[in-house]
Design a protein around this motif. Structure first.
Motif, PDB file in Angstrom:
ATOM      1  N   ASP A 293      -5.335  -3.862  -2.203  1.00 59.09           N
ATOM      2  CA  ASP A 293      -3.991  -5.338  -1.587  1.00 59.09           C
ATOM      3  C   ASP A 293      -2.495  -3.939  -0.878  1.00 59.09           C
ATOM      4  OD1 ASP A 293      -3.134  -4.249  -4.198  1.00 59.09           O
ATOM      5  OD2 ASP A 293      -2.546  -6.227  -4.780  1.00 59.09           O
ATOM      6  N   ALA A 294      -1.860  -4.310  -0.926  1.00 62.12           N
ATOM      7  CA  ALA A 294      -1.159  -3.909   0.325  1.00 62.12           C
ATOM      8  C   ALA A 294       0.368  -3.808  -0.798  1.00 62.12           C
ATOM      9  CB  ALA A 294      -0.201  -4.919   1.428  1.00 62.12           C
ATOM     10  N   TYR A 295       0.375  -2.937  -2.036  1.00 60.04           N
ATOM     11  CA  TYR A 295       1.185  -2.656  -3.023  1.00 60.04           C
ATOM     12  C   TYR A 295       1.986  -1.873  -2.383  1.00 60.04           C
ATOM     13  CZ  TYR A 295       2.470  -0.487  -7.314  1.00 60.04           C
ATOM     14  OH  TYR A 295       3.900   0.297  -8.281  1.00 60.04           O
ATOM     15  N   GLY A 296       3.019  -1.717  -2.438  1.00 64.27           N
ATOM     16  CA  GLY A 296       3.488  -0.931  -1.359  1.00 64.27           C
ATOM     17  C   GLY A 296       3.820   0.681  -3.006  1.00 64.27           C
ATOM     18  N   GLY A 297       3.519   0.775  -4.094  1.00 63.04           N
ATOM     19  CA  GLY A 297       2.789   1.696  -5.187  1.00 63.04           C
ATOM     20  C   GLY A 297       2.224   2.786  -4.173  1.00 63.04           C
ATOM     21  N   TYR A 298       1.701   2.815  -2.854  1.00 61.58           N
ATOM     22  CA  TYR A 298       0.293   3.158  -2.748  1.00 61.58           C
ATOM     23  C   TYR A 298       1.039   3.848  -0.782  1.00 61.58           C
ATOM     24  CZ  TYR A 298      -2.623   0.937  -6.238  1.00 61.58           C
ATOM     25  OH  TYR A 298      -3.745   0.395  -6.761  1.00 61.58           O
ATOM     26  N   ASP A 299       1.492   3.328  -0.941  1.00 60.46           N
ATOM     27  CA  ASP A 299       2.279   3.874   0.689  1.00 60.46           C
ATOM     28  C   ASP A 299       2.088   5.710   0.432  1.00 60.46           C
ATOM     29  OD1 ASP A 299       2.558   1.408   1.467  1.00 60.46           O
ATOM     30  OD2 ASP A 299       4.636   0.585   1.401  1.00 60.46           O
ATOM     31  N   ALA A 300       3.189   5.712  -0.283  1.00 62.81           N
ATOM     32  CA  ALA A 300       3.333   7.248  -0.437  1.00 62.81           C
ATOM     33  C   ALA A 300       1.809   8.287  -0.419  1.00 62.81           C
ATOM     34  CB  ALA A 300       4.346   7.304  -1.748  1.00 62.81           C
ATOM     35  N   PHE A 301       0.699   7.352  -0.987  1.00 61.15           N
ATOM     36  CA  PHE A 301      -0.280   7.968  -1.337  1.00 61.15           C
ATOM     37  C   PHE A 301      -0.920   8.409   0.060  1.00 61.15           C
ATOM     38  CE2 PHE A 301      -0.827   5.774  -5.694  1.00 61.15           C
ATOM     39  CZ  PHE A 301      -0.227   6.649  -6.060  1.00 61.15           C
ATOM     40  N   PHE A 302      -0.313   7.417   0.956  1.00 58.82           N
ATOM     41  CA  PHE A 302      -1.530   7.158   2.284  1.00 58.82           C
ATOM     42  C   PHE A 302      -0.562   8.066   3.291  1.00 58.82           C
ATOM     43  CE2 PHE A 302      -2.831   2.659   0.157  1.00 58.82           C
ATOM     44  CZ  PHE A 302      -3.705   3.862   0.217  1.00 58.82           C
ATOM     45  N   LYS A 303       0.750   8.311   2.573  1.00 59.03           N
ATOM     46  CA  LYS A 303       1.578   8.346   4.048  1.00 59.03           C
ATOM     47  C   LYS A 303       1.827   9.955   3.858  1.00 59.03           C
ATOM     48  CE  LYS A 303       5.088   4.956   4.382  1.00 59.03           C
ATOM     49  NZ  LYS A 303       6.504   4.241   4.244  1.00 59.03           N
ATOM     50  N   ASP A 304       1.285  10.861   3.397  1.00 61.07           N
ATOM     51  CA  ASP A 304       1.037  12.342   2.568  1.00 61.07           C
ATOM     52  C   ASP A 304      -0.581  12.696   2.922  1.00 61.07           C
ATOM     53  OD1 ASP A 304       1.677  14.559   1.958  1.00 61.07           O
ATOM     54  OD2 ASP A 304       1.981  14.591  -0.106  1.00 61.07           O
ATOM     55  N   PRO A 305      -0.328  13.418   4.214  1.00 62.78           N
ATOM     56  CA  PRO A 305      -1.676  14.003   4.382  1.00 62.78           C
ATOM     57  C   PRO A 305      -2.229  14.506   3.909  1.00 62.78           C
ATOM     58  CG  PRO A 305      -0.136  14.187   6.541  1.00 62.78           C
ATOM     59  CD  PRO A 305       0.386  14.059   5.283  1.00 62.78           C
ATOM     60  N   ALA A 306      -1.853  15.775   2.814  1.00 67.59           N
ATOM     61  CA  ALA A 306      -2.188  16.274   1.440  1.00 67.59           C
ATOM     62  C   ALA A 306      -2.773  15.761   0.645  1.00 67.59           C
ATOM     63  CB  ALA A 306      -1.233  17.392   1.329  1.00 67.59           C
ATOM     64  N   ARG A 307      -2.835  14.945   0.706  1.00 67.43           N
ATOM     65  CA  ARG A 307      -2.961  13.545  -0.680  1.00 67.43           C
ATOM     66  C   ARG A 307      -4.626  13.490  -0.722  1.00 67.43           C
ATOM     67  NH1 ARG A 307      -4.723  11.918  -4.602  1.00 67.43           N
ATOM     68  NH2 ARG A 307      -3.459  10.829  -5.978  1.00 67.43           N
ATOM     69  N   GLY A 308      -5.023  13.186   0.695  1.00 66.08           N
ATOM     70  CA  GLY A 308      -6.637  12.935   0.855  1.00 66.08           C
ATOM     71  C   GLY A 308      -6.472  11.772   0.815  1.00 66.08           C
ATOM     72  N   LEU A 309      -5.880  10.500   0.549  1.00 66.10           N
ATOM     73  CA  LEU A 309      -6.071   9.142   1.188  1.00 66.10           C
ATOM     74  C   LEU A 309      -6.295   8.782   1.613  1.00 66.10           C
ATOM     75  CD1 LEU A 309      -4.662   8.304  -2.737  1.00 66.10           C
ATOM     76  CD2 LEU A 309      -7.381   8.890  -1.863  1.00 66.10           C
ATOM     77  N   ILE A 310      -7.048   7.512   2.278  1.00 68.58           N
ATOM     78  CA  ILE A 310      -7.270   6.603   3.018  1.00 68.58           C
ATOM     79  C   ILE A 310      -7.719   5.420   2.801  1.00 68.58           C
ATOM     80  CG2 ILE A 310      -8.130   5.823   5.692  1.00 68.58           C
ATOM     81  CD1 ILE A 310      -9.605   9.310   4.847  1.00 68.58           C
ATOM     82  N   GLU A 311      -6.529   4.370   3.889  1.00 73.30           N
ATOM     83  CA  GLU A 311      -6.288   2.759   3.304  1.00 73.30           C
ATOM     84  C   GLU A 311      -7.322   2.518   3.452  1.00 73.30           C
ATOM     85  OE1 GLU A 311      -2.700  -0.583   2.882  1.00 73.30           O
ATOM     86  OE2 GLU A 311      -2.481   1.642   4.027  1.00 73.30           O
ATOM     87  N   VAL A 312      -7.637   1.354   2.567  1.00 73.29           N
ATOM     88  CA  VAL A 312      -8.789   0.059   3.173  1.00 73.29           C
ATOM     89  C   VAL A 312      -8.881  -1.131   2.579  1.00 73.29           C
ATOM     90  CG1 VAL A 312     -11.154  -0.472   2.511  1.00 73.29           C
ATOM     91  CG2 VAL A 312     -10.794   1.869   3.196  1.00 73.29           C
ATOM     92  N   GLY A 313      -8.378  -1.863   3.387  1.00 69.22           N
ATOM     93  CA  GLY A 313      -7.497  -3.348   3.193  1.00 69.22           C
ATOM     94  C   GLY A 313      -8.385  -4.603   2.166  1.00 69.22           C
ATOM     95  N   CYS A 314      -7.888  -5.612   2.207  1.00 69.34           N
ATOM     96  CA  CYS A 314      -9.266  -6.264   1.732  1.00 69.34           C
ATOM     97  C   CYS A 314      -8.430  -7.681   2.266  1.00 69.34           C
ATOM     98  CB  CYS A 314      -8.505  -6.455   0.378  1.00 69.34           C
ATOM     99  SG  CYS A 314      -9.489  -7.920  -0.708  1.00 69.34           S
ATOM    100  N   TRP A 315      -9.949  -8.262   3.110  1.00 69.83           N
ATOM    101  CA  TRP A 315      -9.556  -9.612   3.709  1.00 69.83           C
ATOM    102  C   TRP A 315      -9.146 -10.711   2.558  1.00 69.83           C
ATOM    103  CZ3 TRP A 315      -7.968 -10.930   8.607  1.00 69.83           C
ATOM    104  CH2 TRP A 315      -7.610 -10.185   9.637  1.00 69.83           C
TER     105      TRP A 315
END
Length: 495
Positions: A293-315
């Motif tokens: 879900d759109a939990y704000g704690g994940y935002d930093a993971f997706f904004k850092d390219p070196a982290r290598g995480l790609i966000e997928v949402g949930c309908w």
């Protein structure tokens, strides 16, 4: 003064709407069954409203009758679940005991024709009988031998917990009863008392902690398998935790992490708070898709390219916002739910397809629906109050639009995160029974043990059979071959 009064009235109006929406949710949760399903009649009304509002006809998944936007997405599944009449056959794998009922000797003679009756067949029926569980005491006798220079003693098999009165089967029973059947330890204590055995809940709590420590290497191996997944689904839920420093139970968090179809494992992690540090530490080293879900704690993971995480949402999460706002603004929320229902109609077709075929189907049918939905949300964004339920629904969806539409770029991705939410359900049911964790260490123990039970259930393995076998031989199993004991590998070996 007039402008100030108008601004004050607008704030009070928004606050009242917010309180009324919250009150409706609380009353619905208290009185009604929690369900977000929409009937065929409701979707038909939304379709009619959409046709009146839109200038062009709505986009349909395809021309077939099965993909009619007025159709209920759950109708096919409901029809599939319909069962024919009659009793289902009894399980064939169970041990059977044959009891023959015969006539008495005097009844085998006919009083009319004075002839003896001859057998012409038999009638049979089956029923279940329950044999209560029983506890057995196993006495290990180690023979000793000696000669003039040495003494030798036979060795017994290694036990899960040395010098403990609990064998592997009893430990497996306590773990499964607590984590799968949601039986608190104080209830299990009473059950054992009915068997004439006194096992305190404190003793069983110590057993659970020791078993979790014993299975830690296997938990680490399962985490390695999880990190090989192309996409990991995650979510979190709250649990009450006792703290000796406080006079009340504080709130901890349980985080499930679900692997993809090629890596069928489910891991749980416990953290004392909902801070970002918890998932950041657990996901350290993982590269790939993360569906949440759109939990704000994940935002930093997706904004850092070196982290290598790609966000997928949930309908499913996005749809829930619109469903909550349906009562307050049916004219605008109805067409939105209709379009989301069309997306799920496409997914119903794509469920049985391979990855590449599923991607082509989504690009052909889902992409036009998403474009229409996006344009519609932009159109009504200025018509709804920002802090109203419908305003929050529109804002959530548009803010996370890139993540919500990413599933149309890869056939291995799912439209929602419902698989992980189902993993949370067991925790939600459990906390209504055991109510709280005794400490943070108790939460970590529960997370480890629940990981193995959930992974067994995902691959169709009996958790008791797996735990009994693993606990009886993990102490002597080579650490280099620890992956052989994982539930999905264990199931293949048993087959």
């Amino acid at each position: 003064m007039v402008l100030d009064l108008m601004a004050q009235l607008d704030r009070e109006f928004s606050e009242r709407n917010k309180i009324e929406a919250l009150l409706r949710e609380l009353l619905d949760a208290r009185r009604n069954r929690k369900s977000e399903q929409l009937s065929t009649d409701q979707l038909a009304l939304f379709a009619a409203a959409w046709q009146r509002q839109a200038e062009a006809e709505p986009t349909k998944p395809n021309d077939s009758d099965d993909d009619d936007p007025n159709a209920n997405p759950g109708a096919d599944e409901s029809a599939r679940k319909k069962r024919t009449g009659g009793r289902q056959p009894l399980a064939r794998h169970l041990k059977r005991e044959r009891i023959v009922h015969d006539l008495a000797e005097e009844e085998k003679h006919c009083s009319t024709c004075q002839q003896d009756l001859r057998p012409i067949g038999e009638e049979s029926s089956e029923r279940y009988e329950y044999i209560p569980a029983q506890l057995t005491v196993i006495e290990d006798i180690c023979k000793k031998y000696a000669c003039g220079c040495t003494v030798k003693t036979a060795t017994k098999p290694s036990q899960p917990i040395e010098k403990s009165t609990a064998g592997a089967s009893l430990l497996a029973q306590v773990i499964v009863a607590k984590t799968a059947d949601h039986l608190p330890l104080h209830r299990q204590e009473k059950i054992f008392q009915r068997h004439g055995v006194d096992i305190s809940r404190k003793t069983m709590g110590g057993w659970l902690a020791q078993c979790a420590d014993l299975l830690k290497p296997l938990y680490g191996s399962m985490k390695e398998v999880l990190f090989q997944s192309k996409v990991i689904g995650t979510d979190d839920t709250s649990v009450k935790v006792l703290d000796v420093k406080l006079t009340f139970a504080r709130t901890g968090r349980i985080w499930p992490y679900s692997g993809d179809a090629a890596h069928p494992v489910i891991l749980y992690d416990y953290t004392a708070t909902r801070e970002r540090a918890g998932p950041e530490e657990f996901l350290k080293g993982y590269r790939g898709y993360l569906q949440a879900d759109a939990y704000g704690g994940y935002d930093a993971f997706f904004k850092d390219p070196a982290r290598g995480l790609i966000e997928v949402g949930c309908w499913a999460h996005a749809r829930r916002y619109f469903h909550k706002a349906l009562e307050s603004d049916q004219a605008r929320m109805g067409p939105t739910l209709l379009l989301i229902a069309q997306l799920y109609c496409v997914e119903k077709q794509a469920r049985s397809l391979e990855s590449e075929e599923r991607l082509r189907l989504r690009q052909l049918q889902s992409q036009p629906i998403l474009e229409k939905l996006h344009n519609y949300l932009l159109e009504i964004q200025g018509e709804v109050l920002p802090k109203s339920p419908e305003g929050r629904a529109v804002r959530y969806t548009l803010k996370n639009w890139t993540a919500l539409t990413r599933y149309c770029q890869d056939g291995d991705l799912q439209i929602d995160n419902n698989a992980t939410e189902r993993a949370i359900r067991s925790v939600a049911v459990g906390r209504n029974n055991w109510v709280f964790f005794g400490s943070d260490e108790g939460g970590k123990t529960a997370a480890v043990l629940r990981s193995f039970v959930a992974s067994c259930q995902r691959v169709g393995v009996d958790p008791f059979a797996w735990l009994k076998d693993i606990l009886s031989r993990i102490a002597d199993h080579p650490i280099t071959r620890i992956a052989e004991l994982l539930p999905h590998n264990w199931a293949s070996a048993q087959a």
